[in-house]
Design an enzyme around this catalytic site. Structure first.
Site, PDB file in Angstrom:
ATOM      1  N   GLU A   1       0.837  -1.188   0.000  1.00 54.17           N
ATOM      2  CA  GLU A   1       0.000   0.000   0.000  1.00 54.17           C
ATOM      3  C   GLU A   1       0.879   1.247   0.000  1.00 54.17           C
ATOM      4  O   GLU A   1       0.397   2.348   0.179  1.00 54.17           O
ATOM      5  CB  GLU A   1      -0.972  -0.011   1.175  1.00 54.17           C
ATOM      6  CG  GLU A   1      -0.317  -0.073   2.526  1.00 54.17           C
ATOM      7  CD  GLU A   1      -1.343   0.032   3.640  1.00 54.17           C
ATOM      8  OE1 GLU A   1      -1.524  -0.973   4.329  1.00 54.17           O
ATOM      9  OE2 GLU A   1      -1.959   1.087   3.817  1.00 54.17           O
TER      10      GLU A   1
ATOM     11  N   CYS B   1      -3.555  -3.207   4.429  1.00 54.83           N
ATOM     12  CA  CYS B   1      -2.663  -4.276   4.894  1.00 54.83           C
ATOM     13  C   CYS B   1      -3.098  -5.667   4.455  1.00 54.83           C
ATOM     14  O   CYS B   1      -2.410  -6.650   4.747  1.00 54.83           O
ATOM     15  CB  CYS B   1      -2.592  -4.281   6.425  1.00 54.83           C
ATOM     16  SG  CYS B   1      -1.955  -2.770   7.112  1.00 54.83           S
TER      17      CYS B   1
ATOM     18  N   HIS C   1      -3.130  -9.893  12.558  1.00 56.20           N
ATOM     19  CA  HIS C   1      -2.444  -8.716  11.989  1.00 56.20           C
ATOM     20  C   HIS C   1      -1.972  -7.816  13.133  1.00 56.20           C
ATOM     21  O   HIS C   1      -2.711  -7.552  14.077  1.00 56.20           O
ATOM     22  CB  HIS C   1      -3.398  -7.960  11.053  1.00 56.20           C
ATOM     23  CG  HIS C   1      -2.885  -6.621  10.634  1.00 56.20           C
ATOM     24  ND1 HIS C   1      -1.653  -6.449  10.039  1.00 56.20           N
ATOM     25  CD2 HIS C   1      -3.417  -5.381  10.728  1.00 56.20           C
ATOM     26  CE1 HIS C   1      -1.451  -5.162   9.788  1.00 56.20           C
ATOM     27  NE2 HIS C   1      -2.513  -4.487  10.197  1.00 56.20           N
TER      28      HIS C   1
HETATM   29  P1  HMG Z   1      -3.152   6.962  21.399  1.00 56.40           P
HETATM   30  O1  HMG Z   1      -4.393   7.743  21.391  1.00 56.40           O
HETATM   31  O2  HMG Z   1      -1.903   7.721  21.484  1.00 56.40           O
HETATM   32  O3  HMG Z   1      -3.031   5.936  22.547  1.00 56.40           O
HETATM   33  O4  HMG Z   1      -3.156   6.076  20.070  1.00 56.40           O
HETATM   34  P2  HMG Z   1      -3.992   5.578  23.786  1.00 56.40           P
HETATM   35  O5  HMG Z   1      -4.114   6.765  24.650  1.00 56.40           O
HETATM   36  O6  HMG Z   1      -5.238   4.890  23.300  1.00 56.40           O
HETATM   37  O7  HMG Z   1      -3.041   4.516  24.492  1.00 56.40           O
HETATM   38  C1  HMG Z   1      -2.697   3.348  23.859  1.00 56.40           C
HETATM   39  C2  HMG Z   1      -2.595   2.277  24.919  1.00 56.40           C
HETATM   40  O8  HMG Z   1      -1.495   2.603  25.782  1.00 56.40           O
HETATM   41  C3  HMG Z   1      -3.822   2.191  25.823  1.00 56.40           C
HETATM   42  O9  HMG Z   1      -4.009   0.833  26.130  1.00 56.40           O
HETATM   43  C4  HMG Z   1      -3.386   2.951  27.079  1.00 56.40           C
HETATM   44  O10 HMG Z   1      -4.078   2.562  28.239  1.00 56.40           O
HETATM   45  C5  HMG Z   1      -1.931   2.571  27.144  1.00 56.40           C
HETATM   46  P3  HMG Z   1      -5.377   0.078  25.721  1.00 56.40           P
HETATM   47  O11 HMG Z   1      -6.481   0.812  26.381  1.00 56.40           O
HETATM   48  O12 HMG Z   1      -5.464   0.182  24.219  1.00 56.40           O
HETATM   49  O13 HMG Z   1      -5.160  -1.319  26.205  1.00 56.40           O
HETATM   50  N1  HMG Z   1      -1.100   3.485  27.896  1.00 56.40           N
HETATM   51  C6  HMG Z   1      -0.151   3.092  28.754  1.00 56.40           C
HETATM   52  N2  HMG Z   1       0.267   1.876  29.144  1.00 56.40           N
HETATM   53  C7  HMG Z   1       1.283   1.804  30.057  1.00 56.40           C
HETATM   54  N3  HMG Z   1       1.864   2.907  30.598  1.00 56.40           N
HETATM   55  C8  HMG Z   1       1.485   4.147  30.229  1.00 56.40           C
HETATM   56  C9  HMG Z   1       0.434   4.276  29.276  1.00 56.40           C
HETATM   57  N4  HMG Z   1      -0.187   5.339  28.705  1.00 56.40           N
HETATM   58  C10 HMG Z   1      -1.119   4.832  27.858  1.00 56.40           C
HETATM   59  N5  HMG Z   1       2.078   5.208  30.762  1.00 56.40           N
HETATM   60  C11 HMG Z   1      -3.550   4.363  18.497  1.00 56.40           C
HETATM   61  C12 HMG Z   1      -3.160   4.678  19.932  1.00 56.40           C
HETATM   62  C13 HMG Z   1      -3.430   2.873  18.264  1.00 56.40           C
HETATM   63  C14 HMG Z   1      -4.973   4.794  18.230  1.00 56.40           C
HETATM   64  C15 HMG Z   1      -2.573   5.128  17.554  1.00 56.40           C
HETATM   65  O14 HMG Z   1      -1.272   4.637  17.736  1.00 56.40           O
HETATM   66  C16 HMG Z   1      -2.933   5.009  16.099  1.00 56.40           C
HETATM   67  O15 HMG Z   1      -3.747   5.747  15.555  1.00 56.40           O
HETATM   68  N6  HMG Z   1      -2.281   4.044  15.361  1.00 56.40           N
HETATM   69  C17 HMG Z   1      -2.484   3.842  13.929  1.00 56.40           C
HETATM   70  C18 HMG Z   1      -3.770   3.097  13.630  1.00 56.40           C
HETATM   71  C19 HMG Z   1      -3.705   1.638  14.028  1.00 56.40           C
HETATM   72  O16 HMG Z   1      -2.657   1.050  14.150  1.00 56.40           O
HETATM   73  N7  HMG Z   1      -4.886   0.995  14.154  1.00 56.40           N
HETATM   74  C20 HMG Z   1      -4.955  -0.405  14.481  1.00 56.40           C
HETATM   75  C21 HMG Z   1      -6.134  -1.097  13.839  1.00 56.40           C
HETATM   76  S1  HMG Z   1      -6.300  -0.700  12.098  1.00 56.40           S
HETATM   77  C22 HMG Z   1      -5.102  -1.676  11.318  1.00 56.40           C
HETATM   78  O17 HMG Z   1      -4.546  -2.543  11.913  1.00 56.40           O
HETATM   79  C23 HMG Z   1      -4.808  -1.349   9.901  1.00 56.40           C
HETATM   80  C24 HMG Z   1      -3.466  -0.688   9.650  1.00 56.40           C
HETATM   81  O18 HMG Z   1      -2.428  -1.628   9.834  1.00 56.40           O
HETATM   82  C25 HMG Z   1      -3.421  -0.069   8.259  1.00 56.40           C
HETATM   83  C26 HMG Z   1      -3.815  -0.914   7.076  1.00 56.40           C
HETATM   84  O19 HMG Z   1      -4.663  -1.758   7.092  1.00 56.40           O
HETATM   85  O20 HMG Z   1      -3.271  -0.597   6.028  1.00 56.40           O
HETATM   86  C27 HMG Z   1      -3.198   0.446  10.625  1.00 56.40           C
END
Ligand code: HMG
Length: 386
Positions: free
Chosen positions: A81, A113, A235
């Site tokens: 992609e 992906c 994934h």
């Molecule tokens: P965010 O808003 O920065 O993070 O973005 P958050 O506030 O949701 O925190 C993430 C996790 O860290 C949470 O855990 C927190 O509690 C924890 P969860 O509730 O998820 O279990 N946390 C901590 N843990 C320990 N100590 C601390 C601490 N602080 C927080 N101090 C987000 C996270 C994944 C949304 C962001 O990284 C993002 O947008 N990523 C890109 C999108 C993505 O990967 N999506 C996944 C599903 S879609 C997919 O897989 C397709 C993709 O591969 C693309 C394709 O298909 O081509 C992306």
């Protein structure tokens, strides 16, 4: 009797540079535990100026050609992609650089992906019709999000090459699959952008929804009960996502799935980051390289591509697979990446973004591998193998 068809060989490659997420956490004033524990990530692979999805694809596939030759390869599917051209398949560059036979079809596939899984299934069907032929499937991607965005810590890069053949040495593909498509704006990259647009929270729920719907279709089509699956690769945009998927599958099926059934699949992606199409197959490589007890075992594979397309399918691991895996060289490759600090990482990003088709440019090879992007001449990308 029909011959088994599946993965005859599998090899991986990643970039020459690596960034520790602790360093970007420190630079951004974020608790490093958020990345290490919250996302399950430690490092991200960072491409040098002479690396792109073509060089990564070549580095992965050259290992397969080195072991098996290329004589029987009649088709090359390149799944990505983060393609380098809107018209020409990146696979055509790969075809030349690897010296594949002229009598070979080459095509690029795209659906976030997911597309490497479509390529794998199509490859298996082709080999079923002509079992004397082999299909080379390569998943190769560089994940780029906006600097400073929450998704930045989930970037990464890498390629996985898979040789699909009859009587496979690594694993046979089973016939039953579950699929699900839903038009959702969770993650996408318009033609005029280098970085993806993403609604992070929506993408997590779209992924989990896709997983349960693909699972339901798998079961409705005669797939085995979850208790008959011995390991899982989900994934991994970040490795914690696989844990969420595993928990959701457990809740959805009402079966308490042991969390250790996914443990072996996370080792590489923790250190590479998201490699989009390649990520699920890095998970498989990791499992094969870290688990000695897989012979005859069934692996459940969940493939997700935003936008979105999902597929659940299964593999059964071949006897003797251990002799075919490449764990030592993969761990060596990861250890050999050169560390960059956040300013150097940003400079590399900016240099990559400045390459344009309307400006001739020459790029000096600097990455450790054999395949290099060496610039643009008259609008066309130039590559070398040395
Ligand atoms: P965010 O808003 O920065 O993070 O973005 P958050 O506030 O949701 O925190 C993430 C996790 O860290 C949470 O855990 C927190 O509690 C924890 P969860 O509730 O998820 O279990 N946390 C901590 N843990 C320990 N100590 C601390 C601490 N602080 C927080 N101090 C987000 C996270 C994944 C949304 C962001 O990284 C993002 O947008 N990523 C890109 C999108 C993505 O990967 N999506 C996944 C599903 S879609 C997919 O897989 C397709 C993709 O591969 C693309 C394709 O298909 O081509 C992306």
């Amino acid at each position: 009797m029909t011959r088994p068809i599946g993965i005859h060989d599998l090899a991986v490659a990643t970039t020459g540079y690596v960034l520790a997420l602790d360093d970007i956490a420190a630079a951004a004033g974020v608790d490093p535990a958020k990345y290490r524990i919250g996302l399950g990530q430690e490092q991200m692979s960072v491409p040098g100026p002479d690396e792109d999805i073509v060089t990564l694809a070549c580095a992965a596939a050259a290992q397969i050609i080195g072991r098996h030759g290329a004589d029987r390869i009649r088709t090359l599917f390149l799944a990505t992609e983060s393609g380098v051209d809107q018209s020409k398949s990146a696979g055509v560059f790969v075809h030349r650089l690897l010296g594949l036979p002229d009598a070979c079809r080459v095509v690029e596939l795209k659906q976030a992906c997911y597309s490497a899984t479509a390529a794998l299934q199509a490859a298996a069907d082709m080999v079923a019709r002509r079992p004397d032929e082999q299909v080379l499937v390569i998943a190769s991607d560089i994940a780029r999000y906006d600097i400073g965005s929450p998704a930045e810590a989930t970037q990464g890069a890498g390629a996985v090459a898979i040789l699909v053949a009859a009587d496979p040495s690594i694993a046979r593909l089973e016939d039953r699959v579950g699929v699900f498509t839903s038009d959702v704006d969770d993650f996408w990259r318009p033609n005029d952008r280098l970085t993806a647009l993403v609604d992070g929270k929506a993408s997590v729920s779209a992924y989990l929804d896709g997983m349960t719907r693909a699972w339901d279709d798998y079961r409705a089509r005669g797939g085995v009960p979850v208790t008959q699956i011995d390991r899982f690769c989900h994934h991994q945009p970040f490795t914690k996502m696989a844990e969420k998927a595993h928990r959701r599958l457990s809740e959805h099926t009402g079966v308490a799935l042991d969390p250790t059934l996914i443990t072996g699949s996370a080792a590489y992606n923790r250190r590479i980051g998201n490699s989009y199409t390649a990520s699920l197959y890095f998970a498989l490589a990791s499992l094969l390289d870290h688990d000695d007890e897989l012979a005859g075992r069934r692996i459940g594979m969940f493939s997700y591509g935003s936008g979105s397309v999902s597929e659940f399918f299964t593999l059964v691991v071949s006897d003797g697979y251990r002799a075919r895996t490449r764990g030592e060289s993969t761990r060596g490759m990861l250890a050999a990446r050169r560390p960059v600090d956040p300013p150097r990482y940003r400079a590399l990003r900016a240099a990559g973004a400045s390459v344009r088709s309307d400006l001739d440019v020459s790029i000096a090879p600097e990455s450790p591998g054999s395949f290099h992007f060496i610039g643009i001449t008259a609008g066309a990308r130039q590559y070398t193998r040395r």
